[in-house]
Design a protein around this motif. Structure first.
Motif, PDB file in Angstrom:
ATOM      1  N   PHE A 187      23.216 -10.683 -25.441  1.00 34.82           N
ATOM      2  CA  PHE A 187      23.148 -12.128 -25.633  1.00 34.82           C
ATOM      3  C   PHE A 187      23.650 -12.837 -24.383  1.00 34.82           C
ATOM      4  O   PHE A 187      23.030 -13.779 -23.878  1.00 34.82           O
ATOM      5  CB  PHE A 187      23.976 -12.547 -26.854  1.00 34.82           C
ATOM      6  CG  PHE A 187      24.006 -14.032 -27.078  1.00 34.82           C
ATOM      7  CD1 PHE A 187      22.969 -14.670 -27.733  1.00 34.82           C
ATOM      8  CD2 PHE A 187      25.069 -14.801 -26.630  1.00 34.82           C
ATOM      9  CE1 PHE A 187      22.979 -16.039 -27.938  1.00 34.82           C
ATOM     10  CE2 PHE A 187      25.099 -16.177 -26.832  1.00 34.82           C
ATOM     11  CZ  PHE A 187      24.051 -16.797 -27.485  1.00 34.82           C
ATOM     12  N   MET A 226      21.500 -15.193 -21.886  1.00 38.28           N
ATOM     13  CA  MET A 226      21.919 -16.577 -21.641  1.00 38.28           C
ATOM     14  C   MET A 226      22.073 -16.824 -20.144  1.00 38.28           C
ATOM     15  O   MET A 226      21.682 -17.880 -19.628  1.00 38.28           O
ATOM     16  CB  MET A 226      23.230 -16.868 -22.365  1.00 38.28           C
ATOM     17  CG  MET A 226      23.082 -17.080 -23.852  1.00 38.28           C
ATOM     18  SD  MET A 226      22.024 -18.483 -24.273  1.00 38.28           S
ATOM     19  CE  MET A 226      22.929 -19.837 -23.527  1.00 38.28           C
ATOM     20  N   SER A 227      22.647 -15.859 -19.439  1.00 40.51           N
ATOM     21  CA  SER A 227      22.792 -15.988 -17.993  1.00 40.51           C
ATOM     22  C   SER A 227      21.425 -16.059 -17.322  1.00 40.51           C
ATOM     23  O   SER A 227      21.189 -16.880 -16.428  1.00 40.51           O
ATOM     24  CB  SER A 227      23.592 -14.802 -17.450  1.00 40.51           C
ATOM     25  OG  SER A 227      23.615 -14.807 -16.046  1.00 40.51           O
ATOM     26  N   PHE A 245      18.666 -17.074 -18.706  1.00 46.33           N
ATOM     27  CA  PHE A 245      18.096 -18.359 -19.095  1.00 46.33           C
ATOM     28  C   PHE A 245      18.593 -19.486 -18.193  1.00 46.33           C
ATOM     29  O   PHE A 245      17.817 -20.298 -17.688  1.00 46.33           O
ATOM     30  CB  PHE A 245      18.456 -18.645 -20.558  1.00 46.33           C
ATOM     31  CG  PHE A 245      18.281 -20.086 -20.964  1.00 46.33           C
ATOM     32  CD1 PHE A 245      17.015 -20.638 -21.074  1.00 46.33           C
ATOM     33  CD2 PHE A 245      19.384 -20.870 -21.232  1.00 46.33           C
ATOM     34  CE1 PHE A 245      16.862 -21.974 -21.447  1.00 46.33           C
ATOM     35  CE2 PHE A 245      19.243 -22.193 -21.604  1.00 46.33           C
ATOM     36  CZ  PHE A 245      17.967 -22.748 -21.714  1.00 46.33           C
ATOM     37  N   ILE A 304      15.685 -17.050 -23.261  1.00 45.91           N
ATOM     38  CA  ILE A 304      16.545 -17.546 -24.332  1.00 45.91           C
ATOM     39  C   ILE A 304      16.011 -17.101 -25.694  1.00 45.91           C
ATOM     40  O   ILE A 304      16.781 -16.777 -26.607  1.00 45.91           O
ATOM     41  CB  ILE A 304      16.683 -19.085 -24.264  1.00 45.91           C
ATOM     42  CG1 ILE A 304      17.764 -19.572 -25.223  1.00 45.91           C
ATOM     43  CG2 ILE A 304      15.381 -19.789 -24.534  1.00 45.91           C
ATOM     44  CD1 ILE A 304      19.156 -19.080 -24.899  1.00 45.91           C
ATOM     45  N   THR A 319      16.974 -13.501 -25.997  1.00 42.40           N
ATOM     46  CA  THR A 319      18.423 -13.390 -26.152  1.00 42.40           C
ATOM     47  C   THR A 319      18.859 -13.674 -27.585  1.00 42.40           C
ATOM     48  O   THR A 319      19.596 -12.890 -28.191  1.00 42.40           O
ATOM     49  CB  THR A 319      19.119 -14.390 -25.202  1.00 42.40           C
ATOM     50  OG1 THR A 319      18.789 -14.045 -23.865  1.00 42.40           O
ATOM     51  CG2 THR A 319      20.620 -14.345 -25.376  1.00 42.40           C
TER      52      THR A 319
END
Length: 461
Positions: A22, A26-27, A29, A383, A386
């Motif tokens: 996750f 996120m990183s 994204f 995203i 994720t």
């Protein structure tokens, strides 16, 4: 295979593995759009892509080296995944902008198809080697990640074969070129987002300076759209939603299939989970070939819908097979049938992986923001994948794998509906006519295009 490694070899729970990836997603994204923006301006695309390949390889190996049993140093592993996600964000816009800079927009359909075929074939070979290593080394399978630096060495070698003069940086960013021939590549980022300004804002004049807002078409030869203009395109916004919802439903299916085989079968399960990837990658090669051969003739929409609709079918089959396994117990035959559902992953993800680049190129043609636009669509995928990763792991742990597949299958209908009813055909009339013309008419089309533009790159509308 990192999920299977962490859960089977290091004793991570599904939620612990889900948290790590996750953060990775996120990183990725957060970094995708800035990475695309950077690639649009950089004339050092090969060097950036090389650095990203080396960085993500180092962090992949670090995952295997530093992971402690039962997630003992989970916080440190989360930090590793955060940096890895940011670095890998450079790879999609880097690879595809270099491709477009070499072949131009008109050559993207065939070349992206070839790129994807080689990508999937290489992945299948690497995963096969890793799976055999894992089978032989089980339960201490960390050494399988030695394949990552081997693959990275190949990437660096072939990137070194690309010379600076091979890349047209205006074509790489999808910039529409006028007939004057006075255009110069703008390599200094303009941080003007275009908010509150006229639409006729460009990135730079012919002297490389940053012009004032509101320059008209007659005042400058080549213009790149502002980020505000890019984000105001309704077709792009719909496509971003499709990318997000597709990966929200599909992103976690492969890890869950791998885990259903690996967790239940120990050493043999690790090998089976590797074959999940190999089967999918082999059929992705075929899917990419079909996309390259037919999407330029018959359009993007039909093939894209075929790929999207494969996901609900796959999830329904997996839910049924897990129900049968729950009733009748474990069997090698049933595991092989579960493995065979990865053919549908090869169809769905294989088509999507090729077509999303082509559709993004279609949408961004002439804007001068191909890499930024690709960064936005890839960010939506990141995203979506994720959230899917954590959602799938949580569903599997809390309510079971079969129920997780049912929920994911229902969710996968959303992008199909969006694409069917709201997404137009994006293939340009020029490319469609070229690909459908008899051989004797090709020279006439080429002469017509030559009269429209004095450069290898022309806007596709």
């Amino acid at each position: 295979m990192q999920n299977a490694f962490l859960i089977s070899s290091k004793g991570y729970s599904e939620k612990q593995a889900g948290i790590m990836f996750f953060v990775f997603g996120m990183s990725q994204f957060l970094a995708q759009a800035p990475a695309g923006y950077l690639m649009d301006y950089s004339d050092k695309k090969v060097a950036l892509l090389r650095s990203a390949a080396v960085g993500t390889t180092i962090l992949t190996v670090a995952t295997a080296v530093f992971a402690q049993a039962n997630g003992g140093n989970l916080a440190f592993m989360v930090v590793l995944k955060f940096f890895q996600g940011a670095i890998t964000a450079l790879i999609p816009p880097g690879l595809n902008s270099i491709t477009q800079g070499i072949v131009g927009s008109a050559g993207m359909t065939g070349q992206v198809s070839m790129n994807e075929k080689m990508n999937h074939l290489g992945t299948a070979i690497i995963v096969l080697i890793g799976s055999l290593l894992a089978f032989g080394l089980y339960p201490n399978i960390g050494l399988l990640f030695i394949v990552s630096p081997i693959a990275c060495a190949g990437v660096i070698f072939y990137l070194s074969k690309i010379q600076p003069g091979d890349i047209d940086h205006n074509a790489a960013r999808g910039l529409e070129i006028s007939k004057s021939g006075n255009e110069q590549f703008q390599d200094k980022p303009n941080f003007n987002l275009g908010i509150g300004l006229n639409n006729n804002v460009n990135d730079g004049g012919n002297d490389g300076s940053t012009p004032s807002a509101g320059i008209s078409d007659s005042d400058s030869d080549s213009k790149a759209n502002s980020p505000r203009q890019i984000l105001s395109d309704p077709t792009l916004l719909i496509f971003i939603c499709i990318c997000f919802t597709f990966h929200l439903s599909n992103g976690t299916v492969l890890p869950l299939v791998m885990q259903t085989l690996a967790i239940a079968n120990g050493r043999a399960g690790i090998l089976m989970s590797g074959f999940c990837i190999i089967v999918a990658q082999i059929f992705m090669v075929a899917s990419a070939h079909i996309c390259g051969k037919y999407s330029g003739m018959y359009g993007r929409k039909r093939l894209f819908l075929l790929g999207i609709l494969s996901v609900p079918v796959r999830c329904a089959l997996l839910a049924l097979l897990l129900h049968i396994r729950g009733v009748n117990g474990e069997s090698a035959v049933l595991d092989i049938i579960i493995l065979s559902t990865q053919i549908l992953d090869g169809v769905g993800a294989g088509i999507f992986g090729t077509m999303y680049v082509l559709v993004t190129s279609d949408i961004s043609g002439g804007t001068g923001r191909f890499s930024l636009t690709l960064g936005l669509t890839t960010a939506a995928m990141s995203i979506g994948g994720t959230v899917s990763g954590y959602l799938g792991q949580a569903l599997a742990e809390d309510i079971g794998y079969r129920q997780a597949f049912v929920i994911l299958g229902c969710m996968s209908l959303i992008p199909a509906v969006l694409y069917l009813f709201f997404m137009p055909e994006t293939l340009s009339e020029i490319e469609s006519a070229k690909n459908n013309a008899p051989a004797g008419e090709m020279n006439g089309i080429a002469e017509e295009e030559e009269g429209q533009a004095s450069t290898p790159y022309g806007r596709l509308t």
